[in-house]
Design a protein around this motif. Structure first.
Motif, mmCIF file in Angstrom:
data_model
loop_
_atom_site.group_PDB
_atom_site.id
_atom_site.type_symbol
_atom_site.label_atom_id
_atom_site.label_comp_id
_atom_site.label_asym_id
_atom_site.label_seq_id
_atom_site.Cartn_x
_atom_site.Cartn_y
_atom_site.Cartn_z
ATOM 1 N N ARG A 86 -6.274 6.866 7.211
ATOM 2 C CA ARG A 86 -6.727 6.539 5.847
ATOM 3 C C ARG A 86 -5.540 6.241 4.942
ATOM 4 O O ARG A 86 -5.562 5.314 4.136
ATOM 5 C CB ARG A 86 -7.557 7.692 5.270
ATOM 6 C CG ARG A 86 -8.955 7.777 5.844
ATOM 7 C CD ARG A 86 -9.859 8.663 4.977
ATOM 8 N NE ARG A 86 -11.243 8.425 5.309
ATOM 9 C CZ ARG A 86 -11.939 9.161 6.184
ATOM 10 N NH1 ARG A 86 -11.394 10.195 6.772
ATOM 11 N NH2 ARG A 86 -13.197 8.855 6.452
ATOM 12 N N ASN A 87 -4.469 7.039 5.090
ATOM 13 C CA ASN A 87 -3.286 6.813 4.253
ATOM 14 C C ASN A 87 -2.547 5.541 4.653
ATOM 15 O O ASN A 87 -2.067 4.798 3.792
ATOM 16 C CB ASN A 87 -2.348 8.021 4.314
ATOM 17 C CG ASN A 87 -2.898 9.175 3.480
ATOM 18 O OD1 ASN A 87 -3.628 8.955 2.517
ATOM 19 N ND2 ASN A 87 -2.566 10.397 3.863
ATOM 20 N N LEU A 132 -11.716 1.662 -1.944
ATOM 21 C CA LEU A 132 -11.371 2.611 -3.016
ATOM 22 C C LEU A 132 -10.235 2.063 -3.882
ATOM 23 O O LEU A 132 -10.210 2.268 -5.096
ATOM 24 C CB LEU A 132 -10.981 3.972 -2.429
ATOM 25 C CG LEU A 132 -12.130 4.775 -1.791
ATOM 26 C CD1 LEU A 132 -11.594 5.973 -1.020
ATOM 27 C CD2 LEU A 132 -13.136 5.229 -2.840
ATOM 28 N N LEU A 133 -9.307 1.338 -3.234
ATOM 29 C CA LEU A 133 -8.208 0.736 -3.999
ATOM 30 C C LEU A 133 -8.717 -0.325 -4.966
ATOM 31 O O LEU A 133 -8.060 -0.645 -5.946
ATOM 32 C CB LEU A 133 -7.195 0.087 -3.043
ATOM 33 C CG LEU A 133 -6.219 1.024 -2.349
ATOM 34 C CD1 LEU A 133 -5.414 0.252 -1.323
ATOM 35 C CD2 LEU A 133 -5.290 1.701 -3.352
ATOM 36 N N THR A 476 -2.341 8.472 -5.405
ATOM 37 C CA THR A 476 -2.198 9.125 -4.104
ATOM 38 C C THR A 476 -3.126 8.475 -3.087
ATOM 39 O O THR A 476 -4.311 8.290 -3.387
ATOM 40 C CB THR A 476 -2.623 10.621 -4.133
ATOM 41 O OG1 THR A 476 -3.348 10.890 -5.330
ATOM 42 C CG2 THR A 476 -1.481 11.572 -3.993
ATOM 43 N N GLY A 477 -2.605 8.178 -1.887
ATOM 44 C CA GLY A 477 -3.428 7.572 -0.845
ATOM 45 C C GLY A 477 -4.201 6.391 -1.414
ATOM 46 O O GLY A 477 -3.625 5.519 -2.072
ATOM 47 N N PRO A 478 -5.512 6.365 -1.208
ATOM 48 C CA PRO A 478 -6.295 5.230 -1.710
ATOM 49 C C PRO A 478 -6.690 5.348 -3.183
ATOM 50 O O PRO A 478 -7.435 4.509 -3.683
ATOM 51 C CB PRO A 478 -7.539 5.276 -0.824
ATOM 52 C CG PRO A 478 -7.691 6.716 -0.485
ATOM 53 C CD PRO A 478 -6.304 7.292 -0.402
ATOM 54 N N PHE A 479 -6.210 6.395 -3.875
ATOM 55 C CA PHE A 479 -6.643 6.621 -5.255
ATOM 56 C C PHE A 479 -5.566 6.253 -6.269
ATOM 57 O O PHE A 479 -4.385 6.503 -6.032
ATOM 58 C CB PHE A 479 -7.029 8.089 -5.466
ATOM 59 C CG PHE A 479 -8.148 8.535 -4.566
ATOM 60 C CD1 PHE A 479 -9.426 8.029 -4.739
ATOM 61 C CD2 PHE A 479 -7.912 9.425 -3.535
ATOM 62 C CE1 PHE A 479 -10.460 8.418 -3.904
ATOM 63 C CE2 PHE A 479 -8.933 9.819 -2.688
ATOM 64 C CZ PHE A 479 -10.211 9.309 -2.868
ATOM 65 N N VAL A 480 -6.011 5.676 -7.381
ATOM 66 C CA VAL A 480 -5.122 5.568 -8.530
ATOM 67 C C VAL A 480 -5.367 6.816 -9.379
ATOM 68 O O VAL A 480 -6.375 7.504 -9.197
ATOM 69 C CB VAL A 480 -5.410 4.294 -9.357
ATOM 70 C CG1 VAL A 480 -5.010 3.055 -8.578
ATOM 71 C CG2 VAL A 480 -6.879 4.225 -9.784
ATOM 72 N N LYS A 481 -4.422 7.117 -10.259
ATOM 73 C CA LYS A 481 -4.560 8.268 -11.145
ATOM 74 C C LYS A 481 -5.959 8.270 -11.772
ATOM 75 O O LYS A 481 -6.386 7.252 -12.318
ATOM 76 C CB LYS A 481 -3.495 8.158 -12.238
ATOM 77 C CG LYS A 481 -3.509 9.283 -13.226
ATOM 78 C CD LYS A 481 -2.388 9.123 -14.230
ATOM 79 C CE LYS A 481 -2.416 10.287 -15.180
ATOM 80 N NZ LYS A 481 -2.478 9.936 -16.566
#
Ligand code: BES
Ligand code: ZN
Ligand code: ZN
Length: 498
Positions: A86-87, A132-133, A476-481
């Protein structure tokens, strides 16, 4: 990061993305892609360490029309697991966003075959991470068009059928999760309980669910006293939102029994008269994230999972505000199951509204099992940080299923204990129980112990405290803040196997 992401099997790819393990060199299947040897040269460079997410790029001369190849590091072969993939997928996605090329072909079957990794699951991981990105939230930006114009449209494909199937599944889960994130991100002057109800109605219309909202006098008729009391200081009135998925064909026996998903939906938590101090109020618009995740999961259930049993989502929605009408520390309220509660702290409000939803679920819905999601305590952040959500469960079979869904979704849970001594801690002198013990002990468990008083005997129940995992404070990973939509995918996977 992207304006849109979709599976595109037809258009020619401008980028080929593949992978390598640490110290592994090129896998045979990747070698097949390497007609002129330029990929081999690239992975021989010193920066091509194969660390998870490290990318090397090359431009094979004879490949038309795919002039660019990205080789993504997959970490150590013996440490490889879904989280790593995933990362790695997120790192590849971030690079694809910079490139702004139209179509990317993802070729991982060969390299993943060497570790016997399921290609469909691999496709799902890529679909989720890149989907998710793609989440953006420009609603309140004045220059929306300019911002959108900066983002590319991405098509994804693969020569592997199984991977492509997984890709579509993952993108769909990401879409549901991004719905959760949009709700979470919406500010509290817009996202009131009534706004949440309207969003639930819109969702229901769009994907074929039914939605009913209990509010005003009906809350009194149903004796939903937690919502009435917690919500009464706000001009934004409380409600219990009920969304139902009905399958075309119900499975026979136990497998066809209804599941109830409950979400704490505090559209703002000021703490009430036990006011939050020292700026700890900032971010409390996200105190509705349990409910947001339940709505996102209902989207996934209606559009993707389509289980053969009914699923009901209950959102206990209120704003914990202050006025002369506010409920107070020392008040006693009596629930519809007969349990009386002495309020000792108005900032322990989530459990008071969840208690309504739990009683209602047990008495009215007759569920096979209940799962509730709540940003319940700061204490769970102290205990588990942002790595695991806290899980409490009164039934081993349900616990196994939640843990299995946790593994497949990558949304990690850690089991915390329920014990009668914790229930003892919640005893009141003047009522049956208090809503918070001031002794500063085991706060997440106190929360669960309190809730357990509202679950009828014999009903399997899991409570997940998501206060540490519902948002991230940096990319972090597929997430934005911002919001992670935590729980959407776990609940979808739970219903996929339940
Ligand atoms: N909504 C908060 C919990 C929370 C804290 C969520 C930080 C996300 C980030 C909850 O209603 C709350 O205020 N809990 C108190 C309970 C205490 C008063 C018993 C807490 O954890 O401090
Ligand atoms: Zn609170
Ligand atoms: Zn709260």
């Amino acid at each position: 990061m992207f304006e849109s992401v979709r599976v595109d099997g037809r258009a020619p790819a401008q980028v080929v993305v593949t992978g390598m393990f640490e110290g592994g060199g090129l896998e045979p299947a990747v070698r097949d892609l390497d007609a002129d040897g330029s990929i081999a040269t690239a992975v021989g460079r010193p920066e091509a360490t194969g660390e998870c997410g490290r990318i090397v790029e090359t431009f094979p001369r004879d490949r038309k029309p795919a002039p660019r190849v990205l080789v993504v590091g997959l970490g150590k072969r013996d440490k490889f697991k879904v989280d790593v993939l995933r990362n790695a997928a997120a790192a590849a996605g971030r690079r694809l966003a910079q490139l702004r090329e139209g179509v990317a072909s993802l070729e991982f079957d060969g390299v993943l075959r060497t570790v016997k990794f399921d290609p469909m699951l691999a496709g799902r991981c890529f679909g989720e991470s890149i989907g998710l990105l793609a989440w953006t939230y420009d609603t309140f930006k004045s220059k929306k068009r300019e911002l959108a114009a900066k983002r590319g449209k991405l098509g994804l494909r693969s020569t592997s059928k199984a991977f492509t199937k997984g890709l579509a599944h993952g993108l769909s889960l990401a879409e549901s999760t991004n719905l959760t994130r949009r709700l979470s991100q919406t500010p509290p002057n817009v996202a009131t309980p009534e706004w949440m109800a309207e969003e639930a109605r819109k969702l229901a219309r769009a994907v074929g669910l039914t939605c009913t909202v209990i509010k005003g006098k009906q809350l009194e008729a149903e004796k939903l006293v937690g919502l009435i009391n917690v919500g009464k200081a706000s001009e934004n009135k409380p409600c219990l939102i009920r969304v139902e998925y009905k399958p075309r064909k119900v499975a026979a026996g136990k497998a066809g029994k209804k599941v109830v998903l409950i979400g704490k939906t505090m559209t703002y938590d000021s703490g009430g008269l036990s006011l939050k101090i020292n700026n700890t109020m900032v971010g409390m618009k996200r105190d509705k994230d349990g409910g947001c995740a339940v709505l996102g999961a209902m989207h996934a259930i209606a559009t993707l999972v389509k289980p053969s049993r009914p699923v009901v989502g209950l959102l206990a929605a209120a704003e914990n505000a202050i006025s002369d009408e506010a409920y107070r520390p020392d008040d006693v309220i009596t629930y519809r199951n007969g349990t009386s509660v002495e309020v000792t702290n108005t900032d322990a409000e989530g459990r008071l509204v969840l208690a309504d939803a739990l009683c209602y679920a047990c008495q009215v819905e007759k569920p096979a099992f209940i799962v509730d999601l709540a940003t319940l305590t700061g204490g769970v952040i102290t205990a588990l940080g942002s790595t695991y959500a806290g899980l409490f469960c009164n039934d081993n079979n349900l616990r196994d299923r939640v843990e299995a869904a946790s593994v497949s979704s990558g949304e990690r849970v850690w089991l915390l204990p329920l014990h009668d001594e914790y229930r003892e801690m919640m005893k009141s002198e003047i009522a049956d129980i208090i809503n918070s013990n001031a002794n500063r002990k085991a706060h997440p468990i106190q929360g669960a112990a309190f809730l357990s008083h509202f679950v009828a005997d014999g009903v399997p129940w899991a409570h997940i405290d998501i206060a540490g995992v519902h948002a991230v404070d940096a990319d972090t990973g597929p997430f934005v803040k911002g919001p992670t939509g935590w729980g959407t995918r776990l609940l979808a996977d739970l219903l996929a196997m339940a």
